[in-house]
Motif scaffolding. Sequence first.
Motif, short mmCIF file in Angstrom:
data_model
loop_
_atom_site.label_atom_id
_atom_site.label_comp_id
_atom_site.label_asym_id
_atom_site.label_seq_id
_atom_site.Cartn_x
_atom_site.Cartn_y
_atom_site.Cartn_z
N PRO A 258 -5.68 8.62 -3.27
CA PRO A 258 -7.06 8.41 -2.96
C PRO A 258 -7.44 7.01 -2.76
O PRO A 258 -7.38 5.71 -2.98
N THR A 259 -8.34 6.60 -1.51
CA THR A 259 -8.33 4.93 -1.04
C THR A 259 -9.80 5.40 -0.58
O THR A 259 -10.22 6.33 -0.41
N GLU A 260 -10.37 3.94 -0.11
CA GLU A 260 -11.46 3.69 -0.03
C GLU A 260 -11.85 2.13 0.76
O GLU A 260 -10.84 1.67 0.23
N LEU B 99 0.19 5.13 -7.42
CA LEU B 99 -0.99 4.80 -7.96
C LEU B 99 -2.21 5.68 -8.81
O LEU B 99 -1.37 7.15 -8.76
N ALA B 100 -2.64 4.95 -9.90
CA ALA B 100 -3.64 5.79 -10.49
C ALA B 100 -5.03 6.80 -10.52
O ALA B 100 -6.10 7.59 -10.64
N GLY B 101 -5.61 6.38 -8.92
CA GLY B 101 -6.71 7.22 -7.76
C GLY B 101 -7.60 5.64 -8.18
O GLY B 101 -7.40 4.74 -8.56
N ALA B 102 -7.86 5.44 -6.31
CA ALA B 102 -9.01 5.05 -6.35
C ALA B 102 -10.00 4.32 -7.69
O ALA B 102 -10.16 3.06 -7.59
N VAL C 170 -9.43 0.22 -1.00
CA VAL C 170 -8.57 -0.27 -2.59
C VAL C 170 -8.01 1.38 -2.08
O VAL C 170 -8.14 2.22 -1.78
N ARG C 171 -6.58 1.18 -2.64
CA ARG C 171 -5.89 2.32 -2.29
C ARG C 171 -5.02 2.32 -4.42
O ARG C 171 -4.11 1.28 -4.62
N GLY C 172 -5.25 2.85 -4.97
CA GLY C 172 -5.57 3.51 -6.40
C GLY C 172 -5.15 1.60 -6.78
O GLY C 172 -6.66 1.70 -7.15
N ASN C 173 -4.62 1.34 -7.82
CA ASN C 173 -5.05 0.04 -8.13
C ASN C 173 -4.08 -1.43 -7.37
O ASN C 173 -4.09 -2.51 -7.52
N THR C 174 -4.17 -0.99 -6.14
CA THR C 174 -4.27 -2.10 -5.06
C THR C 174 -4.86 -2.87 -4.52
O THR C 174 -5.83 -1.56 -3.89
N GLU C 175 -5.71 -3.49 -4.08
CA GLU C 175 -6.97 -3.91 -3.41
C GLU C 175 -6.72 -4.67 -2.42
O GLU C 175 -6.50 -5.72 -2.47
N PHE D 264 1.03 -1.22 0.41
CA PHE D 264 0.23 0.10 -0.17
C PHE D 264 0.82 1.40 0.02
O PHE D 264 0.41 2.65 -0.83
N THR E 175 3.41 1.21 -4.16
CA THR E 175 3.15 1.59 -5.84
C THR E 175 2.59 2.18 -5.60
O THR E 175 2.16 3.63 -5.05
#
Lengths: 182, 722
Positions: free
Chosen positions: B199-201, A12-15, B266-271, A7, A10
Amino acid sequence: MLAAAVFTLTSLAGAGSVQVPFSVQADLIAKVASFDRNFAARAGARALVLVMQMPNDAESAAAALELKNALSRVDLVGDRPHEEQIVAYSSSVALAEMIKARKPAIIYFGPGFGKELTAIRNSVSNVSLLTVGATPEYVESGIVLGFDLVSGRPKLLINLSQARKQQVDFPASVLRLMKVYP
Amino acid sequence: MYAWVAAGLLASLFARTAAAQDVSGLEGLLSEQIVSTASKQAEGASSAPALSTNLSAEDLRMYGIRTVAEAVDFLGIAVGSSDNLSGGEVGARGVLLTGDKGSHFLLLVDGQTMNDPLRGGTTFGSGAGIPMELVDHIEIVVGPGSVLYGSNAMFGIVNVVTKRAKDYSGARLIVESTLPISLRVGAGAGAEFKLLGAPTEITTQLEYFKQSGPNLFFEAENTGIDPFTGQPGRNSRAGAADGIWGGQRATHSSYVDSPSGILRIVRGNTELHLQGVYYRHASPTTTGDFDDSAAGERETRAIASLKQRFVVSTMLEVSARAYANYYSTRNDFIASRGELCPFGNVTCDYRSAGTAHWLGLELQSSWDWFRDSRFVTMAGVDARQRGVSTTTDAFEAETGRSFYHPPAGLNRSDATLAAYAEQTFAPTQSAVLKGGVRVDSDPRFGAVVTPRLALGYKPWEGGTLKVSYAGAFRAPSWDEANNATSRRILADGLRPEKVKSLELSVNQRVGTHRLLIGGFYSKWTDLVELATLSDQETIDAIRNGQTSVPFTPGVHLTQYRNTSTVINYGINTGVEGAFASGHLLYGLSITGAIAERRSAGRSTRLPVAPQLFGNARVAFVFGELLPTVGLGVRFIGPRPADLSSGFDPPAYAPAAAELKLTVSGRAPLINGLSYRLILDYNTADRGPYVVGPVTSSLPSQPAPQLNPVDRFRSTAGLQYDF
């Protein structure tokens, strides 16, 4: 610990990365543009669609290419023959100058523009132009039209105040099908 | 008066329809279902290389859906469940394999496998721990799907996709009760924020489900003279040895107890996905003691996964998924009858327990060779470390003293490896060809190769023609292939089950209306079944030391074997759409299928599986301030009962229709409060399962008893959004 490391490290392109397939986005752009009362005047005989790409962002580049390919398979955009080109984004000022010079009917923003949206919005306000964003967050930040995936179905989003500023005018029957951000 | 009101409403609805006609093309595009399960990438359902349908959150709510099983029954195409009073079973296209514990369907939640690592089983009912409020949509892929997913995807794949935080923001409390037998309470939340600048959710829901009942009445069954004691058998701990099972309501052994939770970040392309479910349940329908609360099963599932996607260039995208899956179970079977508990006037507790886990890493890449989406290769590998341990014992329920020297059980670990690739080729704008293959290597069997070839062609506006050939397999579970119990000897050289299927379908979209019609042919081979040993085989097994159970006349041992083949063919059709600008919604699906089981030169119809089934639904959405009314009907043709071959004539369950009327909406006066009222009614009073200890004709009990059905229930639910 592994999760925390991934987390943290990485890029990131955005959630809210792109949810709706580009082929579906292209079909929707082509169809919904035909309902814009000012599209014909804006596009002229041949609609120019510029697909913006953020430099040094592989995801943005891939998205731009996919959307351009998808649009190239669509016969008409807004009932007009069309041409689409990928353009590297440098600044909002350069964008405004390019719009003035090339008079595109549609500009599409894929992933990677999250930090530029305010500047982009300010630079295209009061210009007759349909701006389209790949993700819902873009519409909240001032892109006129965007896409979301809700319950496995595509959804159109519109920023209504920005649409008025950019002379994008959809009838109520179309707005009824969209999620409207006032 | 009412007629005038109804006429006014209809006139209003159709007036809206007329006004909206010019945007029907756009409405059609917006009603296109986007699926991502069949190909592991987002695409339109009509283009997917298998029959794929999406069940939306809106449909789940307005048609009163409470479980995944209800979702496939009332909203799915060619899929249906059957309530065996023990968690239910699910089949597809007229095939249902009784006792499979859901192991022929692959159930995913956000792409994570829910099938357990011990038996490959899963449940689609209330024990699945899937909160419907958090579900964004359910994707159902019907037909063999092992080419990208490996074992278990024989009927197909059900992928439950949970909501993103934008659609589940804030917090909410949920309480729902099927009166007066069950209660579900839950709390869910979703939020979007920045974490380390990105951005994270987060979305989560915790819930607790408890059910006690229904207290169904079971007819008395006379088990006759016990072959072990020579006297009438005993069918409860404290009961008399009168040979009678049932004859009263079951009030202790029909329960469910299930806390569960799910968390997704989910944070960007990480889940990150975390999920846990505890499921304690029982059923009064076993062949053991009647209505003993100590009988039943306790299952625990824990699932974790971390997925990362990287876009390397305009040509290459890669993803990595690390995952872990833990499962434990304990099953108690209680018997007092001499033939089941041959130790005099005592009660036996046959207890089997097991734990199993997976730790895996899946790497996947997608290569867009010419950067034009016309020639794309997907390739992946999935490596998995597995471990399993089991115990089994039979002991006196009162004292805890073991009767037999228990079998050793399992304590094993190994590793599996799978590789897959699928090529997509779009030679023209209207044609897409997909061909793929997967190789699964399991040290217990030889390598299994699973192919798929699919062609999608759009010959005219809104129409899609699809032809596909696909295979799937199910690796026999640890329990089937490598485990023994007191009364079940070890399997010998068990092979994976396989299915191959050919299907043809036509999809047509007209505005918001969609029509599907298709045909299919499938052949299932090497089906694994629990075979009963003959007297001679039992004696041989005892002599060979395969069991420590002493020989008892009339008492048979069992063994898992590859015993049968199933030939399955038929047609399925579905239509759905909306009128009146989405205020009037409808759907209909019908499947007609033949499924013949061939074993030892005999051909018989598969039990429990209907040859004709489907569903129909209609909903009226009057607006945000008025209630939404949904009516769903699920119908099933007559079907032979499970174990019916032991009776002459064989028992059949009658045709049945299940009706579900739902009223839902926002509560007046209280902002944030919404409600849902559901009425369920079943026209049949008996289901397709032979219950109780009499599973073949006896002089004292020549006819079977089919499971009773809980025919009418009402459910009320409230949700408060903060």
